[in-house]
Design an enzyme around this catalytic site. Sequence first.
Site, PDB file in Angstrom:
ATOM      1  N   PHE A   1     -29.234  43.875   4.266  1.00 57.59           N
ATOM      2  CA  PHE A   1     -29.250  42.651   5.063  1.00 57.59           C
ATOM      3  C   PHE A   1     -28.625  41.449   4.360  1.00 57.59           C
ATOM      4  O   PHE A   1     -29.051  40.303   4.568  1.00 57.59           O
ATOM      5  CB  PHE A   1     -30.687  42.303   5.486  1.00 57.59           C
ATOM      6  CG  PHE A   1     -31.494  43.499   5.910  1.00 57.59           C
ATOM      7  CD1 PHE A   1     -31.013  44.369   6.878  1.00 57.59           C
ATOM      8  CD2 PHE A   1     -32.713  43.778   5.320  1.00 57.59           C
ATOM      9  CE1 PHE A   1     -31.744  45.486   7.257  1.00 57.59           C
ATOM     10  CE2 PHE A   1     -33.454  44.893   5.696  1.00 57.59           C
ATOM     11  CZ  PHE A   1     -32.966  45.747   6.655  1.00 57.59           C
ATOM     12  N   CYS A   2     -27.603  41.661   3.530  1.00 56.74           N
ATOM     13  CA  CYS A   2     -26.962  40.578   2.780  1.00 56.74           C
ATOM     14  C   CYS A   2     -27.989  39.747   2.014  1.00 56.74           C
ATOM     15  O   CYS A   2     -27.864  38.524   1.883  1.00 56.74           O
ATOM     16  CB  CYS A   2     -26.147  39.670   3.707  1.00 56.74           C
ATOM     17  SG  CYS A   2     -24.651  40.447   4.331  1.00 56.74           S
ATOM     18  N   ALA A   3     -29.009  40.441   1.514  1.00 54.68           N
ATOM     19  CA  ALA A   3     -30.034  39.813   0.677  1.00 54.68           C
ATOM     20  C   ALA A   3     -30.463  40.848  -0.354  1.00 54.68           C
ATOM     21  O   ALA A   3     -31.634  41.189  -0.484  1.00 54.68           O
ATOM     22  CB  ALA A   3     -31.214  39.358   1.522  1.00 54.68           C
TER      23      ALA A   3
END
Length: 458
Positions: free
Chosen positions: A375-377
């Site tokens: 999740f781009c985290a």
Amino acid sequence: MSVSTAAVDPSLCAPLPVLGADVTVPLVTGGEVTYAALDYAASAPALRRVWDDVAAYAPYYGSVHRGAGYLSQLSTDLFESSRAAVAEFLGCREGDQVVFTRSTTDSLNLLAAVLPADCRVFVFETEHHASLLPWGDSRVTCLDAPRTPAQAVATLERALADREPYGPALVCVTGASNVTGELWPVRELAAAAHAHGARIVLDAAQLAPHHPVDITELDVDWVAFSGHKLYAPFGSGVLAGRSDWLLEAEPYLAGGGASRSVTRRPDGGVDVQWHTTAARHEAGSPNVIGVYAIASACRALTEAGFPALVARERALVDRVRAGLAGVPEVRVLSLFGDDAPRVGVLSFVVEGWNSSHFAAALSAEYGIGVRDGLFCAHPLVRTLLGGEPLEPGECGAPEAGPGEKSLNAIRVSFGAGTPDEHIDRFLGAVRELVGDGARWTYRTEDGRCVPDRGAAQV
């Protein structure tokens, strides 16, 4: 940070009309079903109201700011009135600037470009990459993931107090996590920042679609968000807040629109006077339709009433959490605990399942769209999982066995346009997949996990 829901009955609040509500998709098991869009945290469907407003304006589209024709004048008025609508939506203070960008990522990169040269930046490892990466390693202090809101404030206070040299500082913090949906103590973090001579920017990409964001009430210096998460298509974003750093810096992009006057020097160079308004950082032809779509979404959410929207979403969150809690193999990811308030974003892992496989089965066999991966985290998901997950989309690795950690996570997210039926279908599909297993086999294709139509049905 709270919204009063007194006397608001969530059962009386209908979903807001969105595009795609009647789209059907094929199932690998045969037939079609109405698509259940449960990936709002990536991109929310456009509100029907927004689409209708854009369609009504489209025949009158024209260039902005420099055209003498009627359509150019009309488009300029619409562009600037959209700026005013966004400022009102965010509760901007007198003197604040509203700069239109391409996205939250673009907004935060713009802010990074105008920081004073000796400014230190403080971020938690829990941030989305859009708010974690723009600042550059040489000036960043990355803080460990807190496990309570109070710990987040205390951690920030210690870091700011101990900074060397004790000069300009910026804190960047999310309003609601794009992984867990949990609300962060923004007002308290802003107070801590200001007490130590620092400024704060709020990444409201996940907060603004679900919850009112008021710059004055939260006492933050800047807010950044994206239109495509706020039920507005066309790829526009916003950076709103204090003007001094923005106007003291060179333009983020050099070009027409940012320049007020350009003159040729005898030595062959040029002298430029830059605008001293938001236009200073809006060089080039602006995305007028995207900007208008954001303003339309701001008005639509305000008119629908955040108390009612928040009350209904809380009821949906409670339903999802209760449904997942009834499946022992499911573990919902959380920083602040199971009872922490959150928006309609939840991530989870399923014992014995590869998360990409599980998400692919939800899509192929039930017509449900969720997200899987990191999740781009990445730092946050790795912290929550306690291991090294796969890169997003990798489903070819061996599935996790009983008692083993999942390699990535599944995210379900929803909002103002989500019907109750989609939540019920999702929970029923989770129970069936965990209980009975997938009815198809899956393989990796172009980085995606897809049904293996050449293999025998399970």
